[in-house]
Design an enzyme around this catalytic site. Structure first.
Site, mmCIF file in Angstrom:
data_model
loop_
_atom_site.group_PDB
_atom_site.id
_atom_site.type_symbol
_atom_site.label_atom_id
_atom_site.label_comp_id
_atom_site.label_asym_id
_atom_site.label_seq_id
_atom_site.Cartn_x
_atom_site.Cartn_y
_atom_site.Cartn_z
ATOM 1 N N LYS A 112 1.214 0.440 -7.301
ATOM 2 C CA LYS A 112 1.141 -0.991 -7.605
ATOM 3 C C LYS A 112 2.255 -1.418 -8.545
ATOM 4 O O LYS A 112 2.713 -2.565 -8.502
ATOM 5 C CB LYS A 112 -0.225 -1.343 -8.207
ATOM 6 C CG LYS A 112 -1.357 -1.256 -7.201
ATOM 7 C CD LYS A 112 -2.578 -2.021 -7.690
ATOM 8 C CE LYS A 112 -3.731 -1.873 -6.718
ATOM 9 N NZ LYS A 112 -4.944 -2.538 -7.186
ATOM 10 N N LYS A 194 -3.503 3.837 4.155
ATOM 11 C CA LYS A 194 -4.886 3.351 4.141
ATOM 12 C C LYS A 194 -4.933 1.864 4.493
ATOM 13 O O LYS A 194 -3.961 1.130 4.250
ATOM 14 C CB LYS A 194 -5.541 3.611 2.781
ATOM 15 C CG LYS A 194 -4.960 2.823 1.645
ATOM 16 C CD LYS A 194 -5.789 2.960 0.357
ATOM 17 C CE LYS A 194 -5.150 2.106 -0.734
ATOM 18 N NZ LYS A 194 -5.890 2.014 -1.970
ATOM 19 N N LYS A 197 -6.197 -4.150 1.158
ATOM 20 C CA LYS A 197 -6.282 -5.598 0.925
ATOM 21 C C LYS A 197 -4.916 -6.213 0.720
ATOM 22 O O LYS A 197 -4.699 -7.373 1.004
ATOM 23 C CB LYS A 197 -7.032 -5.844 -0.384
ATOM 24 C CG LYS A 197 -8.495 -5.721 -0.354
ATOM 25 C CD LYS A 197 -8.941 -5.809 -1.818
ATOM 26 C CE LYS A 197 -10.427 -5.873 -1.953
ATOM 27 N NZ LYS A 197 -10.803 -5.872 -3.382
#
Ligand code: AMP
Ligand code: TRP
Length: 325
Positions: A112, A194, A197
């Site tokens: 992130k 994966k 979102k």
């Protein structure tokens, strides 16, 4: 006495079928056997920039999703993280025993923060300490999460053990509960990553609130592997991923799924999978609409009170141990 569960999800982006199969589904299944606390972690959400108005709305929307998924407020405690200020308070104490090195190793921070520690927010860096505080405040035994949270759970255990060693027995050491199937649902577009979102490509994820047409299109467009067989084969991750979604939604065993599609082609498989997902999500989406803001308030307020009564006991004992109270 029942053992205790704590878990949570962030009120950001849109929840997808990976969140449901990796986490929420298990929260629902475990709530009879455990005393469960399911939290909407809005303090975690602001580790990346959020629009305040949208964040407030998404916080309530996520409560609706928990309820629609089957978390029963009669059995489980549902609450908003920021309603229990002890989460932020314990984070400070644990920040003082956490080490830079161990936080720098967290892969979610590296992902992130995009590897740019000059620019990354300090909150993004200390995020796992807040998560450890969430868990440890409730003397949690079990934490049901997807595979991507395993490393954060290990850090939580390390911090708890370090605190207990340095200040005396204070925290229960929590165990992760990572389901054997479904803990890492992959992107439909890039089945090496994966389902996420924050993926810019919305076609990679089936969102829990997607309409039937969108779901069908996304499944039809999902990438497949070479070969024709519909089976669980680690060397064919795209088909394995789609079949895993089918398996978990139908409750069939792996071999029943393979037998079911034996001799059938990808087209047939995708059509049936799309129908299964649509039929599963339809009643879920109806239930989401059932809870207005007043109904939510009547669940979240007492939820926060119950959570706070436990969290404040733990925090008091922590303050005493470190010599602050
Ligand atoms: P988050 O949306 O990041 O707050 O995650 C909520 C829960 O969903 C966590 O327990 C995650 O581990 C789980 N989760 C997120 N993405 C996936 C995925 N692709 N497959 C399985 N579980 C997931
Ligand atoms: N970090 C978790 C995620 O992104 C969410 C979370 C915050 C959590 N606190 C938690 C999960 C405590 C389990 C327990 O998915």
């Amino acid at each position: 006495m029942k053992k205790r569960i704590f878990s949570g999800a962030q009120p950001t982006g849109q929840l997808h079928i990976g969140n449901y199969l990796g986490a929420l589904k298990n929260w629902v299944a475990l709530q009879d056997e455990y005393e469960s606390f399911y939290c909407i972690v809005n303090l975690h959400a602001i580790t990346l920039p959020q629009n305040p108005k949208v964040l407030r709305q998404k916080t309530l929307d996520l409560a609706r999703i928990y309820l629609a998924a089957g978390i029963d407020p009669e059995k489980s405690t549902i609450f908003i993280q920021s309603d229990v200020p002890e989460h932020a308070e314990l984070t400070w104490i644990l920040s003082c025993i956490a080490r830079m090195g161990e936080l720098e190793r967290m892969t979610q921070y590296k992902d992130k923060g995009k590897g740019n520690s000059e620019r990354a927010g300090v909150g993004l860096f200390t995020y796992p300490v807040l998560m450890a505080s969430d868990i440890l405040l409730y003397q949690t035994d079990l934490v049901p999460v997807g595979q991507d949270q395993k490393q954060h759970l290990e850090l939580t255990r390390d911090l708890a053990e370090r605190f207990n060693r340095d200040f005396g027995e204070t925290f229960t050491i929590p165990e992760p509960f990572i389901p054997p199937v479904g803990a890492n649902i992959l992107s439909l577009q890039e089945p090496t990553k994966k389902m996420s979102k924050s993926d810019e490509n919305a076609n990679g994820s089936i969102f829990l609130l997607d309409d039937a047409d969108t779901i069908t299109k996304k499944i039809k467009r999902a990438v497949t592997d070479s070969g024709t067989e519909i089976n669980f084969d680690d060397s064919r991750p795209a088909i394995k991923n789609l079949l895993t979604i089918f398996q978990l939604l139908t409750g069939k065993s792996a071999s029943e799924c393979e037998t079911h599609f034996a001799g059938k082609g990808y087209g047939h498989f995708k059509t049936e999978l799309a129908e299964t997902v649509v039929e599963f999500l339809r009643p879920f989406q109806d239930r989401v609409k059932e809870f207005d803001d007043a109904a939510l308030d009547a669940i979240l307020k007492p939820g926060a009170e119950k959570a706070r009564s436990i969290a404040s006991d733990t925090l008091k004992s922590v303050y005493k141990k470190v010599g602050i109270a």
